[in-house]
Structure formats: structure tokens, C-alpha cells
Write a protein that holds these residues in place. Structure first.
Motif, short mmCIF file in Angstrom:
data_model
loop_
_atom_site.label_atom_id
_atom_site.label_comp_id
_atom_site.label_asym_id
_atom_site.label_seq_id
_atom_site.Cartn_x
_atom_site.Cartn_y
_atom_site.Cartn_z
N ASP A 130 0.69 -1.13 0.10
CA ASP A 130 0.07 0.01 -0.17
C ASP A 130 0.86 1.25 -0.04
N ASP A 182 -5.86 -18.31 2.47
CA ASP A 182 -6.82 -16.89 2.69
C ASP A 182 -5.69 -15.85 2.86
N GLY A 200 -5.04 -13.75 -0.14
CA GLY A 200 -6.07 -12.98 -0.79
C GLY A 200 -5.86 -11.37 -0.86
N PRO A 201 -5.58 -10.69 -0.08
CA PRO A 201 -5.35 -9.12 -0.05
C PRO A 201 -4.01 -8.84 -0.87
N VAL A 240 -3.02 -10.99 -3.39
CA VAL A 240 -3.42 -11.14 -4.91
C VAL A 240 -4.58 -10.17 -5.34
N ASP A 241 -5.35 -9.63 -4.42
CA ASP A 241 -6.13 -8.40 -4.86
C ASP A 241 -5.54 -7.14 -5.18
N ARG A 242 -4.45 -7.04 -4.81
CA ARG A 242 -3.60 -5.72 -5.13
C ARG A 242 -2.89 -6.05 -6.45
N LEU A 275 -3.85 -8.23 -8.71
CA LEU A 275 -4.87 -8.26 -9.61
C LEU A 275 -5.30 -6.75 -10.18
N ARG A 276 -5.57 -5.90 -9.43
CA ARG A 276 -6.03 -4.55 -9.77
C ARG A 276 -4.94 -3.85 -10.65
N GLU A 300 -4.96 -5.57 -13.98
CA GLU A 300 -5.99 -5.12 -14.89
C GLU A 300 -5.89 -3.51 -15.42
#
Length: 196
Positions: free
Chosen positions: A81, A121, A124-125, A127-129, A131-132, A135
Motif C-alpha cells: 500500500d 486465504d 487474498g489481499p 492477490v487483490d492488489r 490483480l488490480r 487489470e
């Protein structure tokens, strides 16, 4: 109100408990990074606490290992972050993400030694970053739009672990492994190295 139940005493007890938990987690990260099968007694000794104190906070070794991985994940997420992944060209942001991840691996060698103990799990956070960012880079044309984001994520994680393993085994210096990781990931993503 008695001295035993005063608000000040409760605050002191909570503060002491937080210090104990922090000492236990610090010791566990260090000890398990060196010896993945270390016992609770070894971790307690490294923390300078009794085995009973460790068990008071973590009822089992599995609970302690889960807390260790949660702490490492929280640190990795904070570093990502701080890397401002939504700012600037996507390839530059990707390299900042890789650098943040690399610093985390260097700080927590246990991530390379004992990755099988982590709760899936927890990824997850992270991977989310990623992925964003993928994209965003695909929309802007900076990353290969034909590449599956899931594949890019899997390749990023695998190459990160490979680089860490090479450095940990002494087959590459940490700097060389980090440079190889950066170059390889940019190629996999179909991205040009950012200009400085």
C-alpha cells in the motif's frame, strides 16, 4: 474500587500482554525462519518468556504459526500500500510492488522456508492488489492484454518464490535474484522496463 480491578491496573495488564505477544511473534519469526520445526519451548526461550506465557497467548503451535503468517501478511500489505500501486505507469508500479514483496521476503525468511504452513486465504489481499494492477496495466496497453490475469498472478508468485529460494540457497546474491525477478516479471507481463 480495589487496586486489583482499577482501570489503571487493567491498562497495565493489557499493555504487558501486548508486549508479550509482540516478543513471542518476533521470536517465532526469527526462530522458525532458522528452524521450521522449532518447538514452543524454543520460541519461548528466544522470547525470554516462559512456555506457559506463550501458551497463554497461543494455545497451540498451529495457532502461533497462523499468527506469525498473519503478521507477515499484514507487513507485506502495508508495504504494498505504501508503494502507491495506483500511481504512475503500470510497469513502474509493478516494480514497486515486486520491491515491496522482496523486502518482505528478506525481512521474513520464513516465507521461503515454510510457505506450506500459511493459510491460503492470507494471500487474498496480496492477490487483490496485484490483480488490480494487472487489470490497470492491461487496460492501458502497458501489459499484454492477451495474458490471463490468473496466469500472471501465478507466475509472479512462482517467480518470487524461485528468486527467494535461489538467494536463500546462496546460488545467487539477493541483489542478483531481485534483478532477475524484476526482469523476468516484466517479460512475462509483456511490459517494457520503465525509463528512469
Amino acid at each position: 474500587m480495589s487496586e486489583q480491578t482499577s482501570p489503571e491496573r487493567r491498562r497495565r495488564v493489557r499493555a504487558e500482554a501486548r508486549r508479550s505477544v509482540s516478543a513471542i511473534l518476533d521470536a517465532a519469526i526469527r526462530v522458525l525462519g532458522e528452524r521450521p520445526q522449532a518447538s514452543m519451548e524454543e520460541i519461548a526461550a528466544a522470547a525470554g518468556l516462559s512456555r506457559q506465557t506463550v501458551y497463554a497467548h497461543f494455545p497451540s503451535r498451529d495457532a502461533l504459526v497462523a499468527a506469525v503468517f498473519q503478521r507477515m501478511t499484514d507487513d507485506a500489505i502495508a508495504a504494498m500500500d505504501a508503494a502507491d500501486l495506483d500511481e504512475g505507469p503500470a510497469p513502474a508500479a509493478l516494480l514497486r510492488l515486486l520491491d515491496a514483496g522482496w523486502r518482505t521476503i528478506q525481512r521474513f525468511p520464513m516465507l521461503q522456508v515454510d510457505t506450506g504452513s500459511a493459510d491460503p486465504d492470507l494471500h487474498g489481499p496480496v492477490v487483490d492488489r496485484l490483480l488490480r494492477l494487472i487489470e490497470r496495466g492491461q487496460r492501458s496497453g502497458e501489459f499484454d492484454a492477451q495474458a490471463s490475469p490468473g496466469w500472471l498472478i501465478a507466475a509472479t508468485i512462482a517467480l518470487g518464490h524461485a528468486a527467494g529460494a535461489e538467494a536463500a540457497a546462496g546460488r545467487m546474491s539477493a541483489d542478483d535474484a531481485a534483478a532477475a525477478l524484476r526482469a523476468s516479471i516484466l517479460r512475462v507481463y509483456g511490459a517494457r522496463p520503465p525509463t528512469r
